[in-house]
Design an enzyme around this catalytic site. Structure first.
Site, PDB file in Angstrom:
ATOM      1  N   ASP A  77       0.835  -1.197   0.000  1.00  0.00           N
ATOM      2  CA  ASP A  77       0.000   0.000   0.000  1.00  0.00           C
ATOM      3  C   ASP A  77       0.876   1.255   0.000  1.00  0.00           C
ATOM      4  O   ASP A  77       2.041   1.213   0.417  1.00  0.00           O
ATOM      5  CB  ASP A  77      -0.885   0.046   1.255  1.00  0.00           C
TER       6      ASP A  77
HETATM    7  N1  URA Z   1      -1.387  -5.969   3.805  1.00  0.00           N
HETATM    8  C1  URA Z   1      -1.872  -4.695   3.820  1.00  0.00           C
HETATM    9  O1  URA Z   1      -2.915  -4.435   4.396  1.00  0.00           O
HETATM   10  N2  URA Z   1      -1.138  -3.744   3.198  1.00  0.00           N
HETATM   11  C2  URA Z   1       0.033  -3.986   2.582  1.00  0.00           C
HETATM   12  O2  URA Z   1       0.650  -3.061   2.046  1.00  0.00           O
HETATM   13  C3  URA Z   1       0.520  -5.298   2.582  1.00  0.00           C
HETATM   14  C4  URA Z   1      -0.202  -6.271   3.202  1.00  0.00           C
END
Ligand code: URA
Length: 236
Positions: free
Chosen positions: A101
């Site tokens: 993310d």
């Molecule tokens: N899980 C999430 O919620 N975000 C990420 O970036 C990676 C795994």
């Protein structure tokens, strides 16, 4: 890619030595002598140096310490992509093997080898990914059991696969997953009535984020790191 970069990458010669060979008329592109170091060449061109046909540049395998605020996509209209941190020719063509993310930091693997990337992202291979998770509230006492059983995420029917939890403190844990659903870590803790305030990926399979890399820095993977992806057991 520029011809001089191509020659340097495929032969390991310095840019200065590449230039000398170009000026000496030792390079041919598609049977024509070529002295222009800035000429653009592609995989369709046949490039010969000193009578020897050069093969394609070797696939690239990198680890990047992704900083907060960079998006894991090849082009995004609103955010800077993590690929802009890679100062290499055709960096925009690299594949991100397992996205993070925008606000997640840590280990990002990049390659132009589609098969290798697939090995990392395909749920079939169940490559473990370890995250350091910082929570808003102290974690509930039965979290280990619930995570081991699998959790039903909001608007999904299938339980998550069993995941491993290690408590560092009330609000800091290490979580190891073998699947990668959309926003999975954040949604798992939301299902436990908690909230992830910071998330950092530390490890994928046997590849650990190099502690020497500051946020925004990257390095080539070692041969062992590259090969380790194929060592993982197929739990099919
Ligand atoms: N899980 C999430 O919620 N975000 C990420 O970036 C990676 C795994």
């Amino acid at each position: 890619m520029r011809l001089d970069k191509y020659l340097a990458q495929t032969t390991g010669l310095s840019r200065k030595d590449v230039k000398k060979r170009l000026h000496a008329g030792l390079v041919k592109v598609n049977d024509q002598e070529e002295k222009d170091s800035g000429r653009h060449v592609s995989s369709e061109d046949v490039i010969i140096l000193d009578g020897e046909r050069l093969s394609e540049p070797r696939a690239r395998y990198l680890m990047l310490h992704k900083p907060d605020g960079y998006v894991c996509s090849n082009d995004d209209p609103t955010h800077v992509t993590a690929l802009t941190l890679i100062d290499l020719p055709a960096a925009e063509k690299l594949i991100i093997a397992g996205r993070l993310d925008l606000d997640t930091t840590g280990l990002l693997l990049l390659t132009d080898d589609g098969q290798w990337s697939h090995r990392i992202t395909s749920p079939r291979h169940k490559l473990p990914k370890r995250y350091r998770v910082f929570l808003d509230e102290p974690l509930c006492p039965d979290a280990e059991t619930l995570l081991q059983q699998g959790i039903i995420l909001r608007s999904e029917a299938k339980r998550t696969k069993p995941s491993q939890l290690q408590r560092i403190s009330d609000t800091e844990v290490l979580l190891t997953l073998t699947e990668g659903r959309y926003h999975q870590v954040k949604r798992m803790f939301a299902a436990l009535d908690n909230r992830v305030v910071a998330l950092h990926r530390e490890q994928i399979g046997e590849i650990v984020l190099d502690p020497e890399l500051a946020a925004g820095e990257y390095r080539d993977l070692t041969e062992e790191e590259i090969a380790s992806v194929f060592k993982e057991k197929d739990n099919t």
